[in-house]
Design an enzyme around this catalytic site. Sequence first.
Site, short mmCIF file in Angstrom:
data_model
loop_
_atom_site.label_atom_id
_atom_site.label_comp_id
_atom_site.label_asym_id
_atom_site.label_seq_id
_atom_site.Cartn_x
_atom_site.Cartn_y
_atom_site.Cartn_z
N THR A 72 27.97 -16.74 -46.14
CA THR A 72 27.51 -15.83 -45.08
C THR A 72 28.58 -14.75 -44.93
O THR A 72 29.76 -15.01 -45.21
CB THR A 72 27.34 -16.57 -43.74
N LYS B 91 24.47 -9.35 -20.37
CA LYS B 91 24.06 -10.05 -19.15
C LYS B 91 24.51 -9.23 -17.94
O LYS B 91 25.69 -9.17 -17.63
CB LYS B 91 24.69 -11.44 -19.11
N TRP C 82 18.96 -10.12 -18.49
CA TRP C 82 19.38 -9.85 -19.86
C TRP C 82 18.92 -8.45 -20.29
O TRP C 82 17.80 -8.05 -20.01
CB TRP C 82 18.78 -10.87 -20.82
P1 ADP Z 1 25.53 -12.05 -41.16
O1 ADP Z 1 25.13 -13.15 -40.22
O2 ADP Z 1 26.94 -12.18 -41.55
O3 ADP Z 1 25.15 -10.67 -40.70
P2 ADP Z 1 23.17 -12.45 -42.69
O4 ADP Z 1 22.77 -11.45 -43.67
O5 ADP Z 1 22.90 -13.85 -43.00
O6 ADP Z 1 24.71 -12.27 -42.47
O7 ADP Z 1 22.52 -12.03 -41.33
C1 ADP Z 1 21.48 -12.72 -40.71
C2 ADP Z 1 21.24 -12.12 -39.38
O8 ADP Z 1 20.88 -10.75 -39.51
C3 ADP Z 1 20.12 -12.73 -38.58
O9 ADP Z 1 20.50 -13.90 -37.92
C4 ADP Z 1 19.78 -11.60 -37.62
O10 ADP Z 1 20.67 -11.58 -36.52
C5 ADP Z 1 20.02 -10.38 -38.44
N1 ADP Z 1 18.76 -9.86 -38.98
C6 ADP Z 1 18.26 -10.00 -40.23
N2 ADP Z 1 17.09 -9.35 -40.36
C7 ADP Z 1 16.82 -8.78 -39.18
C8 ADP Z 1 15.75 -7.98 -38.67
N3 ADP Z 1 14.72 -7.60 -39.42
N4 ADP Z 1 15.82 -7.60 -37.38
C9 ADP Z 1 16.85 -7.96 -36.58
N5 ADP Z 1 17.89 -8.69 -37.01
C10 ADP Z 1 17.88 -9.11 -38.29
#
Ligand code: ADP
Length: 542
Positions: free
Chosen positions: A181, A436, A441
């Site tokens: 990640t 918050k 929220w």
């Molecule tokens: P990191 O957590 O380091 O950014 P990831 O690529 O695994 O790496 O990210 C996943 C996160 O990205 C999700 O948990 C979410 O918060 C965000 N995310 C992914 N796609 C979307 C989307 N279409 N809209 C909003 N948030 C998104």
Amino acid sequence: MKGSMMDSPLNLQAILERIPKIYPAVEIVSRLPNGSLHRYTYLDFYRRAKALAEALHRAGLQPGDRVGTLCWNHYAHLEAYFGVPAAGGVVHTLNLRLHAQELAYIVNHAQDRFLIVDDVLLPLFEQFRDKVNPERVFIVRHQNEMLPPGTEDYEDLLLTARGGYEFPCSQENDAAAMCFTSGTTGNSKGVLYSHRALVLHALAFSLPDSFCVSQHDVAMALAPMFHANAHGLPHVAIMLGCKLVLPGRQLDPQSILDLFSSEQVTIATAVPTVWAGILESLEKDPGRWNLAPAFRGFVGGTAVPEALVRKLDQHGLRLIQVWGMTETTPVAVCSTLKSHMREWSEDEQYRMRVRQGRALPFMEVRVVNDHGEAPWDGATLGELHVRGPWVASSYFNAPGTEDRWTADGWLRTGDIATIDAEGYVQIADRSKDLIKSGGEWISSVDLENALVGHPAVREAGVIAVPHPKWDERPVAVVVLRSGATATSEELRGFLSSRFAKWQLPDAFVFLDELPHTSTGKLSKLELRKRFANWQWEKAKLS
Ligand code: ADP
């Protein structure tokens, strides 16, 4: 009673073996570091991926051994994507935008036995080379420079293959790939993708109600191959036999548009900032590029602003939003419309298209809050949980992280969301980014997306800043388009037609640039650090 079907494992070898028989002549095009285009056929790719598998086998690769790649998107990286797992190994993509120290930690944690490194990334590799201990390092040479001592030419590795090699048959639950990640919200953790997960993800991704990909498409893997399988597009393309375009390291909007146009690309995946850059170029120079009809762009990683979707539509570039994570291979939901929604007004359709979307087949979603599972009413917020055959069930060697999963096997995503009666998920925020204020929220994502709808705003980030009376209040950090002007009052006025007064940012800060993560997302962590010593008194005066 058992069915009477064969027990053929779902694996990447089966995808590769279609190539010589069914689409040997289709092209794979890669942009090299010097800007020239490298072209070869699927048959060339198949033979070289097989040579890589054999060569690694001869070099002693054991089932499950990790082979790290530090590469841009190009043909040799693609060969590793398939050749390593087809030999029974695990291809571990390293994020070349990370700091050398973090890369050293990741290579050591994953215990990468071999590394494949682009020569143009040697300066980065040299920064952590003495902190890692791979058995052999193979360099993909794009330039004719001398190899550093102790490294070998990737092409020489391929030459050690003698032919006559047959791929081992991986079991479908064997690991095929690995990605850490990107650590937007904490330490990097490793995710191991099984052959089964990659195959099922590719099948679900290609379905007509998902992205409707066929052999007729020209796919461009624009999202980096070092992060979350490039959104899955390389596996989809190779499974279906689509012409595949790999853009290398030239990722400025004009170079991307040149490739879209010259190769007549029909599908590509990228994060919203990349699409925003593409839009800016299209607006500056309308008519310069000849995009293929019915172009679809997949967008994910952060929420996509409605204004971006609307404006790209005007240029014939239709965005489809996906939501996913490194842990979900990555695509879990997508925002294509259902048949009855085609009758809806244009505005209603856009409203659905900017939701993250509905779960792909076999993927389950739910929203959970203090009261239990939330109703699918489009209003009740809670944490999004996901479960399915391409969702990770643990992190690699990471004791203490088990609480990311519930006892009944759901992944706690850390995203705060609603699900509506049509089954469409809408992400309000990451839990850490929600603001918050006085017990209520506020979604930073909603404010950011509304702000980029203002013609003068290029990018916006909204963060919570501690407040003596309200706990937290939103502050907007804004980058204006070059040559454009806007004041705080103007932006506040612009937002006030859509948000209640208490939801509006209390202050606007104008910067030339916002901080981004290694995968191109806005870094809220960094923004929060920068504004950690915020003083409301001073802000009111400025
Ligand atoms: P990191 O957590 O380091 O950014 P990831 O690529 O695994 O790496 O990210 C996943 C996160 O990205 C999700 O948990 C979410 O918060 C965000 N995310 C992914 N796609 C979307 C989307 N279409 N809209 C909003 N948030 C998104």
